[in-house]
Design an enzyme around this catalytic site. Structure first.
Site, PDB file in Angstrom:
ATOM      1  N   ASP A   6       0.864  -1.181   0.000  1.00 31.82           N
ATOM      2  CA  ASP A   6       0.000   0.000   0.000  1.00 31.82           C
ATOM      3  C   ASP A   6       0.906   1.237   0.000  1.00 31.82           C
ATOM      4  O   ASP A   6       2.010   1.194   0.556  1.00 31.82           O
ATOM      5  CB  ASP A   6      -0.879  -0.026   1.253  1.00 31.82           C
ATOM      6  CG  ASP A   6      -1.790   1.181   1.332  1.00 31.82           C
ATOM      7  OD1 ASP A   6      -2.469   1.471   0.347  1.00 31.82           O
ATOM      8  OD2 ASP A   6      -1.793   1.836   2.401  1.00 31.82           O
ATOM      9  N   ASP A  13      -1.742  -0.906   6.479  1.00 32.67           N
ATOM     10  CA  ASP A  13      -1.736  -0.348   7.838  1.00 32.67           C
ATOM     11  C   ASP A  13      -2.528  -1.163   8.840  1.00 32.67           C
ATOM     12  O   ASP A  13      -2.587  -0.833  10.008  1.00 32.67           O
ATOM     13  CB  ASP A  13      -2.221   1.103   7.831  1.00 32.67           C
ATOM     14  CG  ASP A  13      -3.679   1.236   7.390  1.00 32.67           C
ATOM     15  OD1 ASP A  13      -4.368   0.191   7.291  1.00 32.67           O
ATOM     16  OD2 ASP A  13      -4.127   2.363   7.145  1.00 32.67           O
TER      17      ASP A  13
END
Length: 795
Positions: free
Chosen positions: A496, A690
């Site tokens: 990401d 995350d």
């Protein structure tokens, strides 16, 4: 068939309305000999069933097949009395067959069992009773301090027994000099009754646990190391006793004595177990280090007074005072004061973090230079450090898939070895040394003693324990042994962008204009809540620019802002905003395009209708991102960046990071589908995010890696948690996985090779029983020692 029904109450999860409870009730009542009532309010199912036709496991499976869950509980038990892999396999197999048990995992190295079960069907007391029925003992897992005390006490008892055994065995060793070298020794040493007096306490006092263990296992139709040792040493001891009895009434008879063989075997095995136990305590060093990080006491304010209390007594909502140089006791929020906190032990970030009112602080981190007052928000097992410790313990107690092969083999190993020993005896007495009972017995004893599967049982769990411990110390949390094993098999890694490759916080990268323009720009942006505005204000603060009061402020969505400061009309925004206000920006197009090509967000600045400069901001790469990505490429991984940004910005960041493949303009809910696309190409894929908004993608990937700060959300979301967000830990995690699996394979190879070579050598009569005993004892020690090498591996 009995018509007598049993009653049970099950806790159901996942019901949302009456239709759910009605559906479950209807389906259960269709099952043979089942009467069920399902209550939506209490979320319970009351079930009467005939166990001869339908089991509770069948009922549970039916509920789960409907898409609901049956509430389970998890118990951690200390198991006492296991001596080898056959023991742990036997207990695990029996527990997994127990009705109501969902999963059971028994770890020989940690001497523990983790059991997930349905409390409506079976209780923890039932589980302990089942283990006791097998001939072992169990009790709820002790606290860390109690466990340490028990281990020390156990080690001391083993040491005392070992010393006693060694003292009694030493004179018997002297008799071996006669057998080996024909040396002359005092006659007393060759006296059968003198040897019996020394060997009997070793056989029946020091060696008594082998008899107890063998009896309990044979009673339950299983066999373990105790059976092999008890059979082998008893054969040597009682044959020697038989020979000694022949001297009664016949002083001229020269007995063939092997008292020294039985005594030496027991002493050497005990010595090996002692060394093994000592070495195994080192495998839990990672947990000890984490525990040492905790604060021992806390300064709490109660009834208006400061007092020191043990950290275990801190309650949620307590107000605490933390002075410079003290550890923050628990997780909480700063109420008063300002300080900087060293959070490196949790986040890996070496630079202290500034903390003031409303800032979150993490337990066990170090307060550097200011006194603060804080409120405890998480205490005990809810703190970040406690979550990390639990994650490491869970990983160390889990089993890697590679262990299944060893478990299956060791489960059948002991009966096969006994069969080989019997066959060896028959072959020797019939063909090799016809009629020589003594030669046949010695060969059979050697086979029995050398073939213990201890090394096989220790090969995998000790490596997993050391590997997960080493990774935790490095800042990598593997959720279980299976994830540690699978990580080295990866083909592709999807990263990401925001907060993973980049810092997740925009920074000003370029500014054209004078100091007055910067002052007006920062003063105007102070009224905005946009992340770019925060970056501009921070940029001005670094240059000691004073912020002016704003007389008027207006945000213009999609374009920028407009503000009045000291009578000056200030505009900050894009080309469209400038054009609408007739601000001439001739010749600035190339500059703006260059910024945007580099992945930056560019804004123009005008004061009183005149162009005064530009500012560009970007979410910059983490310092180690490029190096980490190159390391991943060097490991042969395909590296892909996944982001919701537009193609041009995404490509710019990818170019800076050295990433060749980019998937841009992806919505959060679409990320999991993109992971599946890569998997559909036959690749093992890791997703790095995350741990919160990337949760679906993390769960879909073969290995989900959460970039986090040790919070429970990050730990729960993924298979692997990278503490602190340091990207270099990702290639390190892969290297650790490779090193651990390599270590396990080495252990398994030598354990198999040892038994494969040892048994035929012993059967051929080329191995004295006492040498076989020494070899067996030290094979386990060598496996544990090899596992401990992982602590020194460079990643």
């Amino acid at each position: 068939m009995s018509d007598e029904k049993q009653h049970s109450t099950l806790d159901i999860t996942g019901m949302t309305c009456a239709a759910c409870s009605n559906r479950i009730e209807k389906v259960l009542n269709r099952m043979e000999d089942v009467e069920a009532q399902v209550n939506l309010t209490t979320e319970k199912a009351s079930v009467d069933y005939n166990p001869e036709s339908t089991s509770l496991d069948d009922i549970t499976a039916k509920i789960e097949k409907l898409g609901y869950g049956v509430q389970t509980e998890k118990s951690e038990l200390d198991v006492i009395g296991m001596t080898c892999a056959a023991c742990s396999n036997r207990i695990e197999k029996v527990l997994n067959k127990q009705e109501g048990v969902k999963t059971a995992s028994v770890n020989l190295t940690t001497e523990s069992a983790v059991v997930e079960y349905n409390p409506g069907i079976v209780t923890e007391k039932d589980l302990i009773g089942r283990i006791q029925k097998l001939g072992y003992d169990a009790k709820p897992k002790a606290g860390k301090e109690e466990q340490r005390t028990q281990k020390e006490k156990q080690l001391q008892q083993m040491k005392t027994k070992l010393i006693l055994s060694a003292i009694l065995t030493a004179p018997l060793l002297v008799t071996m000099l006669v057998h080996l070298f024909g040396m002359e020794i005092p006659a007393i040493f060759m006296n059968p009754w003198f040897q019996l007096a020394l060997a009997a306490p070793v056989q029946f006092i020091v060696g008594w646990p082998f008899y107890v263990g063998a009896y309990k296992n044979l009673r339950n139709k299983s066999a373990n190391m105790d059976v092999l040792v008890a059979l082998g040493t008893s054969a040597a001891f009682f044959y020697s006793l038989f020979e000694a009895l022949k001297t009664i009434g016949n002083p001229a008879y020269t007995p063939h004595l092997y008292f020294e063989t039985s005594a030496v075997i027991i002493t050497l095995i005990l010595f090996g177990k002692y060394l093994e136990t000592r070495a195994k305590t080192k495998t839990t060093a990672a947990i000890s280090k984490l525990l040492q990080m905790q604060a021992k006491q806390a300064r709490v304010i109660r009834d208006g007074k400061e007092m020191m209390i043990p950290v275990e007594e801190v309650q949620k909502g307590d107000r605490l005072v933390v002075k410079p140089g003290e550890k923050i006791p628990v997780d909480g929020i700063v109420i008063n004061g300002r300080t900087s906190v060293d959070e490196s032990m949790i986040t890996g970030e070496s630079i202290p973090v500034e903390k003031d009112a409303q800032a979150q602080v993490i337990g066990a981190t170090m307060n550097k230079n200011g006194t603060i007052e804080m409120e405890a928000t998480k205490v005990g097992k809810d703190t970040a450090l406690a979550s990390i410790i639990q994650a490491v313990e869970d990983a160390q107690g889990s089993k890697a898939p590679i262990q299944r092969m060893a478990d299956v083999i060791s489960g059948y190993f002991v009966p096969i070895v006994v069969g080989i020993a019997i066959l060896t005896f028959i072959v020797w007495i019939s063909f090799i040394s016809p009629g020589s009972f003594e030669s046949a017995l010695i060969a059979a004893i050697a086979v029995l003693v050398i073939a213990c599967p201890c090394a096989l049982g220790l090969a995998t769990p000790t490596s997993i324990m050391v590997g997960t411990g080493k990774s935790a110390e490095t800042g990598i949390l593997f959720k279980g042994g299976e994830h540690l094993e699978r990580t080295h098999q990866l083909d592709a890694i999807i990263l990401d962008k925001t907060g993973t490759i980049t810092k997740g916080k925009p920074e000003v990268t370029d500014f054209t204009g004078d100091e007055e323009t910067l002052q007006l720009l920062a003063s105007a942006e102070k009224g905005s809540e946009h992340p770019l505005a925060e970056a501009i204000v921070a940029y001005a603060a670094e240059r000691n620019i004073n912020i002016l009061d704003t007389e008027h402020f207006e945000a213009i969505p999609g374009h920028g802002i407009q503000a009045t400061i000291g009578g000056n009309e200030v505009l900050v925004g894009n080309r469209t905003l400038m054009a609408k206000n007739d601000v001439k920006t001739d010749g600035k197009e190339r500059e703006l395009t260059a910024y945007e090509t580099d992945g930056k967000t560019a804004m123009l600045i005008a004061v009183n209708g005149e162009y005064r400069g530009s500012v560009a901001a970007a979410d910059t790469l983490k310092e180690t991102a490029k190096e980490a990505i190159q390391q991943l490429k060097d490991q042969g991984l395909e590296v892909i960046m996944l982001t919701g940004d537009n193609e041009r910005t995404a490509q710019a960041i990818a170019n800076q990071a050295g990433i060749d493949e980019v998937i841009a303009q992806v919505l959060p809910e679409e990320k999991a589908a993109k992971v599946k696309e890569v998997q559909s190409q036959g690749k093992k894929v890791a997703m790095v995010g995350d741990g919160v908004n990337d949760a679906p993608a993390l769960a879909t990937a073969d290995i989900g890696m959460a970039i986090g700060t040790g919070t429970e959300v990050a730990i729960e979301a993924a298979d692997v948690t990278i503490l602190g967000g340091e990207l270099l830990l990702i290639p390190k995690a892969i290297n650790l996985s490779k090193a651990t699996i390599k270590n396990i394979r080495q252990n398994l190879f030598w354990a198999f090779a040892y038994n494969s070579a040892g048994i035929p050598i012993a059967a051929a009569g080329l191995l004295a029983p006492w040498i076989a005993g020494a070899a067996m004892a030290f094979s386990s020690v060598s496996v544990v020692t090899n596992s401990l090498r992982l602590k020194r591996v460079k990643v």
